[in-house]
Design an enzyme around this catalytic site. Structure first.
Site, PDB file in Angstrom:
ATOM      1  N   LYS A  22       0.850  -1.205   0.000  1.00 12.92           N
ATOM      2  CA  LYS A  22       0.000   0.000   0.000  1.00 12.92           C
ATOM      3  C   LYS A  22       0.878   1.245   0.000  1.00 12.92           C
ATOM      4  O   LYS A  22       0.654   2.173  -0.777  1.00 12.92           O
ATOM      5  CB  LYS A  22      -0.897  -0.006   1.248  1.00 12.92           C
ATOM      6  CG  LYS A  22      -1.529   1.350   1.558  1.00 12.92           C
ATOM      7  CD  LYS A  22      -2.402   1.313   2.786  1.00 12.92           C
ATOM      8  CE  LYS A  22      -1.701   1.550   4.104  1.00 12.92           C
ATOM      9  NZ  LYS A  22      -1.418   2.963   4.453  1.00 12.92           N
ATOM     10  N   ASN A  23       1.874   1.260   0.883  1.00 17.93           N
ATOM     11  CA  ASN A  23       2.639   2.491   1.061  1.00 17.93           C
ATOM     12  C   ASN A  23       3.641   2.744  -0.065  1.00 17.93           C
ATOM     13  O   ASN A  23       4.212   3.835  -0.151  1.00 17.93           O
ATOM     14  CB  ASN A  23       3.317   2.503   2.434  1.00 17.93           C
ATOM     15  CG  ASN A  23       2.294   2.689   3.543  1.00 17.93           C
ATOM     16  OD1 ASN A  23       1.139   3.034   3.277  1.00 17.93           O
ATOM     17  ND2 ASN A  23       2.697   2.455   4.783  1.00 17.93           N
ATOM     18  N   CYS A 116      -4.338  12.664  13.160  1.00 15.14           N
ATOM     19  CA  CYS A 116      -5.127  11.449  13.072  1.00 15.14           C
ATOM     20  C   CYS A 116      -4.885  10.643  14.338  1.00 15.14           C
ATOM     21  O   CYS A 116      -4.200  11.108  15.243  1.00 15.14           O
ATOM     22  CB  CYS A 116      -4.778  10.659  11.827  1.00 15.14           C
ATOM     23  SG  CYS A 116      -3.132  10.003  11.880  1.00 15.14           S
ATOM     24  N   ARG A 121       1.158  14.565  13.276  1.00 18.65           N
ATOM     25  CA  ARG A 121       1.569  14.396  11.891  1.00 18.65           C
ATOM     26  C   ARG A 121       1.722  15.684  11.075  1.00 18.65           C
ATOM     27  O   ARG A 121       0.981  15.926  10.111  1.00 18.65           O
ATOM     28  CB  ARG A 121       0.631  13.409  11.182  1.00 18.65           C
ATOM     29  CG  ARG A 121       0.504  12.116  11.963  1.00 18.65           C
ATOM     30  CD  ARG A 121      -0.100  11.008  11.206  1.00 18.65           C
ATOM     31  NE  ARG A 121       0.729  10.503  10.118  1.00 18.65           N
ATOM     32  CZ  ARG A 121       0.345   9.551   9.281  1.00 18.65           C
ATOM     33  NH1 ARG A 121      -0.860   9.036   9.387  1.00 18.65           N
ATOM     34  NH2 ARG A 121       1.153   9.135   8.339  1.00 18.65           N
ATOM     35  N   ASP A 307       4.724   0.627  12.195  1.00 22.84           N
ATOM     36  CA  ASP A 307       3.485   0.037  11.669  1.00 22.84           C
ATOM     37  C   ASP A 307       3.260  -1.405  12.139  1.00 22.84           C
ATOM     38  O   ASP A 307       2.229  -2.004  11.833  1.00 22.84           O
ATOM     39  CB  ASP A 307       3.485   0.084  10.127  1.00 22.84           C
ATOM     40  CG  ASP A 307       3.364   1.509   9.604  1.00 22.84           C
ATOM     41  OD1 ASP A 307       3.008   2.413  10.377  1.00 22.84           O
ATOM     42  OD2 ASP A 307       3.634   1.718   8.403  1.00 22.84           O
ATOM     43  N   ARG A 399      -8.657  -0.127   5.022  1.00 19.27           N
ATOM     44  CA  ARG A 399      -7.769   0.853   4.393  1.00 19.27           C
ATOM     45  C   ARG A 399      -6.430   0.220   4.022  1.00 19.27           C
ATOM     46  O   ARG A 399      -5.761   0.699   3.107  1.00 19.27           O
ATOM     47  CB  ARG A 399      -7.499   2.023   5.350  1.00 19.27           C
ATOM     48  CG  ARG A 399      -8.704   2.902   5.583  1.00 19.27           C
ATOM     49  CD  ARG A 399      -8.302   4.110   6.379  1.00 19.27           C
ATOM     50  NE  ARG A 399      -7.014   4.586   5.888  1.00 19.27           N
ATOM     51  CZ  ARG A 399      -6.076   5.165   6.636  1.00 19.27           C
ATOM     52  NH1 ARG A 399      -6.287   5.355   7.917  1.00 19.27           N
ATOM     53  NH2 ARG A 399      -4.946   5.563   6.119  1.00 19.27           N
TER      54      ARG A 399
HETATM   55  C1  EPZ Z   1       4.541   6.869   6.321  1.00 19.03           C
HETATM   56  O1  EPZ Z   1       3.830   8.006   6.800  1.00 19.03           O
HETATM   57  C2  EPZ Z   1       3.551   5.744   6.231  1.00 19.03           C
HETATM   58  N1  EPZ Z   1       2.452   6.108   5.350  1.00 19.03           N
HETATM   59  C3  EPZ Z   1       3.014   5.390   7.626  1.00 19.03           C
HETATM   60  O2  EPZ Z   1       2.202   4.240   7.495  1.00 19.03           O
HETATM   61  C4  EPZ Z   1       4.192   5.051   8.534  1.00 19.03           C
HETATM   62  O3  EPZ Z   1       3.719   4.822   9.841  1.00 19.03           O
HETATM   63  C5  EPZ Z   1       5.201   6.189   8.524  1.00 19.03           C
HETATM   64  O4  EPZ Z   1       5.604   6.511   7.166  1.00 19.03           O
HETATM   65  C6  EPZ Z   1       6.455   5.880   9.313  1.00 19.03           C
HETATM   66  O5  EPZ Z   1       7.062   4.730   8.823  1.00 19.03           O
HETATM   67  C7  EPZ Z   1       2.572   5.986   4.029  1.00 19.03           C
HETATM   68  O6  EPZ Z   1       3.605   5.618   3.507  1.00 19.03           O
HETATM   69  C8  EPZ Z   1       1.378   6.283   3.202  1.00 19.03           C
HETATM   70  P1  EPZ Z   1       6.714  10.216   8.298  1.00 19.03           P
HETATM   71  P2  EPZ Z   1       4.494   9.441   6.747  1.00 19.03           P
HETATM   72  O7  EPZ Z   1       6.607  11.518   7.586  1.00 19.03           O
HETATM   73  O8  EPZ Z   1       5.421   9.516   5.618  1.00 19.03           O
HETATM   74  C9  EPZ Z   1       7.374  13.355  11.830  1.00 19.03           C
HETATM   75  C10 EPZ Z   1       0.301   2.894   7.914  1.00 19.03           C
HETATM   76  O9  EPZ Z   1      -0.191   2.383   8.959  1.00 19.03           O
HETATM   77  N2  EPZ Z   1       7.288  14.365  10.755  1.00 19.03           N
HETATM   78  O10 EPZ Z   1       7.839   9.320   7.927  1.00 19.03           O
HETATM   79  O11 EPZ Z   1       3.405  10.423   6.849  1.00 19.03           O
HETATM   80  C11 EPZ Z   1       6.079  12.602  12.016  1.00 19.03           C
HETATM   81  O12 EPZ Z   1       5.186  13.311  12.849  1.00 19.03           O
HETATM   82  C12 EPZ Z   1       0.830   4.309   7.919  1.00 19.03           C
HETATM   83  O13 EPZ Z   1       0.339   2.322   6.827  1.00 19.03           O
HETATM   84  C13 EPZ Z   1       7.584  15.682  11.043  1.00 19.03           C
HETATM   85  O14 EPZ Z   1       7.920  16.038  12.179  1.00 19.03           O
HETATM   86  O15 EPZ Z   1       5.328   9.437   8.101  1.00 19.03           O
HETATM   87  C14 EPZ Z   1       6.580  11.319  12.619  1.00 19.03           C
HETATM   88  O16 EPZ Z   1       6.858  11.500  13.973  1.00 19.03           O
HETATM   89  C15 EPZ Z   1       0.426   5.120   9.066  1.00 19.03           C
HETATM   90  N3  EPZ Z   1       7.481  16.611  10.036  1.00 19.03           N
HETATM   91  C16 EPZ Z   1       7.888  11.073  11.869  1.00 19.03           C
HETATM   92  O17 EPZ Z   1       8.287  12.372  11.394  1.00 19.03           O
HETATM   93  C17 EPZ Z   1       7.123  16.265   8.774  1.00 19.03           C
HETATM   94  O18 EPZ Z   1       7.073  17.131   7.898  1.00 19.03           O
HETATM   95  C18 EPZ Z   1       7.811  10.114  10.681  1.00 19.03           C
HETATM   96  O19 EPZ Z   1       6.713  10.463   9.848  1.00 19.03           O
HETATM   97  C19 EPZ Z   1       6.842  14.908   8.490  1.00 19.03           C
HETATM   98  C20 EPZ Z   1       6.927  13.984   9.511  1.00 19.03           C
END
Ligand code: EPZ
Length: 420
Positions: A22-23, A116, A121, A307, A399
């Site tokens: 998915k991701n 969420c 996020r 995850d 989802r």
């Molecule tokens: C991806 O989300 C995945 N989603 C998530 O999977 C997964 O949990 C996550 O990466 C971490 O591995 C998809 O790929 C669609 P991040 P993403 O930006 O990219 C902080 C699932 O269950 N951050 O890597 O949105 C953030 O708050 C989902 O399939 C900032 O501070 O996650 C978090 O603490 C849920 N500023 C960390 O970084 C930003 O601009 C990692 O988030 C962006 C993120």
């Protein structure tokens, strides 16, 4: 709204095949907005999030058609560059149209995703990266409004307080593919899904090197063409079935699971006493005894994935002793704790850490799904609990897991879907 009714108790046995990631699929479908001509993405799972992405791409002027496990995408009309809140609200990953729209159409208006169930996020790193490439970015009426005549290659640092950002790296990589000159992303996310996106971009004619490492170098090109690409297997679906096998003292072969993507998970499962081996076209997980406790810290790839934190917690609830789980990616991602407590688990939460004391058994109960992976953890708990568990709001599971009830049935698990 559907719910699952689960009769617990049995050992899971047999073979299950995981689908495409998915991701990976979500950013790869968004990247198709960069192309001239048709693209075909293969191995795309049949999930609610994919349907939302298809609807979003259609709103953005693409013709999108599903053909079995393939999705065909071709952009016909570039007039509308607005990803509206009603779609972004349903799926945060919609934010990854920002980079492609900005690079290809020179402008983008994308609703700012809200928080969420797994935390606040933010997308500040995405915006910082795109600004470094020369984009003008403002916030207006809850939307990110971005424009740039032509993006320019630059050095971009994407490390944040919780590590790098997966979709932020994807956004900057996609934008840089059509920028003038060379972009170097330092502290890039190393997740296999990022490398998969780079493979797709390169098939389209991009010049991306180093994806899958913390330093990605992108030499911008003038245009990209449509391409055919098969997404990697879903490592989180793989891990969910691997944990399910271990917690049920089962013997399950997870076909398509890739050892090279699962090292941290395999290491942890072995540490707690499960046997994990490569087996034709996948990984076999077996366990025949009470499992050992473990200390687990979630981290960006190649660390233990956030995850799979919830699913592993279900397993540690039944291990022989005290385990400590620390969430370093999404420190508030613990909505499953209260539900597991309803099933007789012994868990104490202290900030981003949960201390899990193993119990002899979990007891079936009505529980509520809160997010995708928390819901999967509750299904696993239901499968090994005494008696009946009902998991409400399984749209969260839909989802990210295709036909999870059918796949568990194949392994001897008793999970039935019913209308709530
Ligand atoms: C991806 O989300 C995945 N989603 C998530 O999977 C997964 O949990 C996550 O990466 C971490 O591995 C998809 O790929 C669609 P991040 P993403 O930006 O990219 C902080 C699932 O269950 N951050 O890597 O949105 C953030 O708050 C989902 O399939 C900032 O501070 O996650 C978090 O603490 C849920 N500023 C960390 O970084 C930003 O601009 C990692 O988030 C962006 C993120």
């Amino acid at each position: 709204m559907d719910k699952f009714i689960i009769q617990g108790g049995g050992r899971l046995k047999g073979e299950v095949t995981v689908g495409g990631s998915k991701n990976s699929s979500l950013p790869i479908m968004a990247a198709s907005l960069l192309a001239e001509g048709p693209s075909r993405i293969k191995g795309v799972p049949g999930l609610a999030d994919i349907r939302h992405t298809m609807a979003l791409l259609e709103e953005l002027g693409a013709e999108v058609r599903r053909d079995g496990d393939a999705v065909d995408i071709e952009v016909h009309d570039e007039a509308d560059s607005h990803a509206r809140y009603d779609l972004v609200r349903k799926m945060r990953a919609s934010v990854c149209v920002l980079g492609p729209l900005l690079a290809k159409r020179k402008k983008a208006r994308v609703a700012m995703p809200g928080g969420c169930a797994i935390g606040s996020r933010p997308i500040d790193l995405h915006l910082r990266g795109l600004r470094a490439l020369g984009a003008d970015i403002q916030l207006s009426g809850g939307d990110v409004v971005a424009s740039a005549k032509r993006l320019r290659g630059a050095s971009v640092f994407l490390g944040g307080p919780f590590g790098s950002t997966v979709l932020g790296t994807a956004n900057v990589m996609m934008a840089a593919a059509l920028a003038e000159g060379t972009t170097v992303i330092e502290s890039a996310a190393c997740e296999p899904e990022v490398a998969d996106l780079a493979d797709y971009l390169n098939a389209m004619g991009a010049r991306v090197n180093g994806a899958g490492t913390p330093r990605v170098v992108i030499d911008g090109v003038e245009s990209l063409r449509g391409a055919e690409h098969t997404v990697i297997p879903d490592r989180i679906e793989s891990g969910t079935f691997m944990v399910a096998s271990a917690v049920s003292n089962g013997e399950v072969t997870v076909k398509n699971a890739r050892m090279d993507h699962m090292m941290a998970v395999v290491d942890k499962l072995r540490q707690i006493g499960a046997i994990v081996e490569t087996s034709n076209g996948g990984l076999e997980v077996a366990s025949a005894r009470r499992l050992e406790p473990a200390d687990v810290t979630t981290q960006p790839y190649p660390g233990f994935p956030t995850d799979l934190q919830a699913q592993l917690m279900t397993l540690l609830c039944l291990a022989d002793g005290n385990s400590v789980i620390t969430e370093k990616v999404f420190p508030d991602r613990f909505m499953h704790v209260a539900e597991l407590l309803r099933m007789g688990a012994n868990i104490r939460k202290e900030g981003p850490t949960a201390i899990v004391t193993g119990v002899r058994k979990l007891v079936g109960a009505p529980v509520m799904a809160s997010d995708l992976r928390a819901s999967a953890a509750l299904v696993l708990a239901g499968l090994v609990a005494d008696g009946q568990t009902t998991v409400q709001r399984v749209y969260h599971i839909d989802r990210g897991y295709e036909s999870i009830e059918r796949k568990f049935a194949q392994l001897g698990g008793d999970v039935r879907r019913a209308a709530e």
